[in-house]
Design an enzyme around this catalytic site. Structure first.
Site, PDB file in Angstrom:
ATOM      1  N   GLY A  18       0.839  -1.214   0.000  1.00 40.02           N
ATOM      2  CA  GLY A  18       0.000   0.000   0.000  1.00 40.02           C
ATOM      3  C   GLY A  18       0.864   1.250   0.000  1.00 40.02           C
ATOM      4  CB  SER A 147      -5.459   1.433  14.162  1.00 37.12           C
ATOM      5  OG  SER A 147      -6.272   2.443  14.736  1.00 37.12           O
ATOM      6  CE1 TYR A 172      -8.872   0.229   9.480  1.00 36.66           C
ATOM      7  CE2 TYR A 172      -9.163   1.347  11.588  1.00 36.66           C
ATOM      8  CZ  TYR A 172      -8.431   1.132  10.442  1.00 36.66           C
ATOM      9  OH  TYR A 172      -7.244   1.817  10.255  1.00 36.66           O
TER      10      TYR A 172
HETATM   11  N1  LIG Z   1      -5.264   7.218   8.460  1.00 35.54           N
HETATM   12  C1  LIG Z   1      -5.384   6.941   9.747  1.00 35.54           C
HETATM   13  O1  LIG Z   1      -5.874   7.764  10.547  1.00 35.54           O
HETATM   14  C2  LIG Z   1      -4.917   5.607  10.277  1.00 35.54           C
HETATM   15  C3  LIG Z   1      -4.956   5.399  11.665  1.00 35.54           C
HETATM   16  C4  LIG Z   1      -4.507   4.187  12.177  1.00 35.54           C
HETATM   17  C5  LIG Z   1      -4.038   3.209  11.312  1.00 35.54           C
HETATM   18  N2  LIG Z   1      -4.028   3.426   9.962  1.00 35.54           N
HETATM   19  C6  LIG Z   1      -3.525   2.354   9.100  1.00 35.54           C
HETATM   20  O2  LIG Z   1      -2.516   2.871   8.248  1.00 35.54           O
HETATM   21  C7  LIG Z   1      -2.415   2.056   7.078  1.00 35.54           C
HETATM   22  C8  LIG Z   1      -2.334   2.923   5.856  1.00 35.54           C
HETATM   23  O3  LIG Z   1      -3.566   3.607   5.700  1.00 35.54           O
HETATM   24  P1  LIG Z   1      -3.660   5.125   5.177  1.00 35.54           P
HETATM   25  O4  LIG Z   1      -4.313   5.903   6.246  1.00 35.54           O
HETATM   26  O5  LIG Z   1      -2.352   5.573   4.640  1.00 35.54           O
HETATM   27  O6  LIG Z   1      -4.763   4.972   4.017  1.00 35.54           O
HETATM   28  P2  LIG Z   1      -4.650   5.080   2.425  1.00 35.54           P
HETATM   29  O7  LIG Z   1      -4.031   6.339   1.996  1.00 35.54           O
HETATM   30  O8  LIG Z   1      -6.028   4.756   1.956  1.00 35.54           O
HETATM   31  O9  LIG Z   1      -3.636   3.897   2.057  1.00 35.54           O
HETATM   32  C9  LIG Z   1      -4.023   2.557   2.037  1.00 35.54           C
HETATM   33  C10 LIG Z   1      -3.146   1.839   1.036  1.00 35.54           C
HETATM   34  O10 LIG Z   1      -3.516   0.442   1.039  1.00 35.54           O
HETATM   35  C11 LIG Z   1      -3.709   0.056  -0.307  1.00 35.54           C
HETATM   36  N3  LIG Z   1      -4.635  -1.057  -0.441  1.00 35.54           N
HETATM   37  C12 LIG Z   1      -5.943  -1.090  -0.114  1.00 35.54           C
HETATM   38  N4  LIG Z   1      -6.467  -2.278  -0.446  1.00 35.54           N
HETATM   39  C13 LIG Z   1      -5.470  -3.000  -0.994  1.00 35.54           C
HETATM   40  C14 LIG Z   1      -5.388  -4.294  -1.539  1.00 35.54           C
HETATM   41  N5  LIG Z   1      -6.469  -5.092  -1.633  1.00 35.54           N
HETATM   42  N6  LIG Z   1      -4.200  -4.740  -2.008  1.00 35.54           N
HETATM   43  C15 LIG Z   1      -3.117  -3.943  -1.961  1.00 35.54           C
HETATM   44  N7  LIG Z   1      -3.132  -2.696  -1.472  1.00 35.54           N
HETATM   45  C16 LIG Z   1      -4.297  -2.232  -0.999  1.00 35.54           C
HETATM   46  C17 LIG Z   1      -4.273   1.306  -0.986  1.00 35.54           C
HETATM   47  O11 LIG Z   1      -4.189   1.172  -2.382  1.00 35.54           O
HETATM   48  P3  LIG Z   1      -5.212   1.948  -3.363  1.00 35.54           P
HETATM   49  O12 LIG Z   1      -4.707   3.350  -3.451  1.00 35.54           O
HETATM   50  O13 LIG Z   1      -5.107   1.181  -4.633  1.00 35.54           O
HETATM   51  O14 LIG Z   1      -6.563   1.883  -2.718  1.00 35.54           O
HETATM   52  C18 LIG Z   1      -3.343   2.344  -0.398  1.00 35.54           C
HETATM   53  O15 LIG Z   1      -2.119   2.355  -1.062  1.00 35.54           O
HETATM   54  C19 LIG Z   1      -3.624   1.125   7.116  1.00 35.54           C
HETATM   55  O16 LIG Z   1      -3.216  -0.144   7.575  1.00 35.54           O
HETATM   56  C20 LIG Z   1      -4.538   1.773   8.131  1.00 35.54           C
HETATM   57  O17 LIG Z   1      -5.393   0.829   8.753  1.00 35.54           O
HETATM   58  C21 LIG Z   1      -4.451   4.609   9.427  1.00 35.54           C
END
Ligand SMILES: NC(=O)c1ccc[n+]([C@@H]2O[C@H](COP(=O)([O-])OP(=O)(O)OC[C@H]3O[C@@H](n4cnc5c(N)ncnc54)[C@H](OP(=O)(O)O)[C@@H]3O)[C@@H](O)[C@H]2O)c1
Length: 296
Positions: A18, A147, A172
């Site tokens: 990702g 998270s 989630y």
């Molecule tokens: N943002 C927050 O506040 C927060 C808080 C706690 C934890 N997190 C964790 O941080 C991590 C990154 O999230 P983010 O906030 O940076 O969100 P994001 O910008 O939506 O990034 C998620 C990434 O995962 C990829 N992805 C989704 N489904 C996939 C699949 N089936 N196969 C391969 N790649 C896939 C997405 O690709 P596409 O672009 O193609 O969709 C994107 O590159 C996640 O594990 C999330 O649970 C986030």
């Protein structure tokens, strides 16, 4: 006069799932800026290529590669791993970062609830496929992006696929709990191999997941909670710290926040609970025809 001793940081090969957006892309930029070789794992080639150019430009490092796999489609994972193993001599750091949030229940190609499929099961399979390479490259590090929401839930074993009743936050939270449970279990299983396994909470971050997901509640909360946000560059720092800092070279099985060990839910320590998740995950993969041996 003090003598000047140049410190050359050894180049690490770092795989990030990702890596085309949000925290994953930012970790890629920061690792590349430090001279590491980043291998991005993305599900969409166009989005991956666009981000790859941005990471190259913003880091000034051209050693960035892109491989394609969809963590919600198990049969795409091994071909990507085979490509990786054929091309790269080692793997020093694996960052399991990809994740999704779904307001309505959806299922993966393999029929598993989507949040669990991507956050846990796909990464479980990927990690197992890469273990031999990580062992040969030891000291090596595995980092799972979890998270703090996991602290309010447990793994929803009673209906792991949320077939009876779906609640997005619960699904989630359950998957992010699984990330910590897997971290602690795998760390024990890999003790003495030179591979460390840790998880971290990045903070509450404005990314696609929080600003463009299909939950009105999350979008509303995101819009309201401006000052509570962790900027994405800060959010990535704990991941980069776990990937590179000598301070954590011997720490394994821990949950981190802001580059420090933090408390995880007390049930994440429960060995029966850990084994239950491991066995269920292995059985799910075996039933889909992806053979996972009982021992690693
Ligand atoms: N943002 C927050 O506040 C927060 C808080 C706690 C934890 N997190 C964790 O941080 C991590 C990154 O999230 P983010 O906030 O940076 O969100 P994001 O910008 O939506 O990034 C998620 C990434 O995962 C990829 N992805 C989704 N489904 C996939 C699949 N089936 N196969 C391969 N790649 C896939 C997405 O690709 P596409 O672009 O193609 O969709 C994107 O590159 C996640 O594990 C999330 O649970 C986030």
């Amino acid at each position: 006069m003090q003598s000047f001793i140049p410190v050359f940081m050894e180049e690490k090969i770092c795989m990030i799932t990702g890596a085309n957006s949000g925290i994953g892309k930012e970790m890629a930029i920061q690792l590349a800026k430090r001279g590491h070789h980043v291998v991005m794992i993305c599900r969409n080639e166009d989005r991956g290529k666009k981000a790859l150019e941005e990471i190259k430009n913003r880091s000034g490092n051209s050693k960035i590669d892109l491989l394609i796999a969809d963590l919600g489609n198990l049969r795409t994972i091994k071909p990507m791993v085979d490509q990786f193993l054929a091309k790269y001599p080692r793997l020093d750091v694996l960052i399991n970062n990809a994740g999704v949030f779904k307001q309505k229940r959806t299922t993966s190609v393999d029929g598993f609830e989507m949040i669990f499929a991507v956050a846990h099961l796909g990464h479980f399979y990927l990690t197992i496929l890469l273990l031999e390479s990580l062992k040969k490259s030891a000291p090596a590090r595995i980092i799972n992006v979890s998270s703090d929401i996991h602290r309010f839930f447990t793994v929803h074993f009673e209906d792991l696929m949320f077939e009876k009743k779906y609640a997005s936050q619960k699904a989630y939270g359950s998957a992010k709990f699984a990330n910590v449970l897997f971290t602690k279990d795998l760390a024990k299983k890999l003790a003495g191999t030179g591979i460390t396994v840790n998880a971290f909470h990045p903070g509450h971050v404005k990314t696609n997941m929080t600003t463009s997901n299909d939950s009105r509640f999350v979008r509303f909360f995101t819009a309201l909670s401006g000052p509570l946000y962790t900027p994405v560059n800060k959010a990535a720092q704990t991941g980069v710290y776990l990937a590179t800092s000598p301070e954590v070279s011997n720490i394994s099985g821990e949950y981190f926040k802001k580059c420090a060990i933090a408390k995880s839910h007390k049930m994440t320590q429960d060995e029966e609970y850990q084994s239950k998740l491991w066995n269920i995950s292995r059985d799910m993969l075996n039933k889909c025809g992806f053979e996972i041996k009982p021992d690693i």
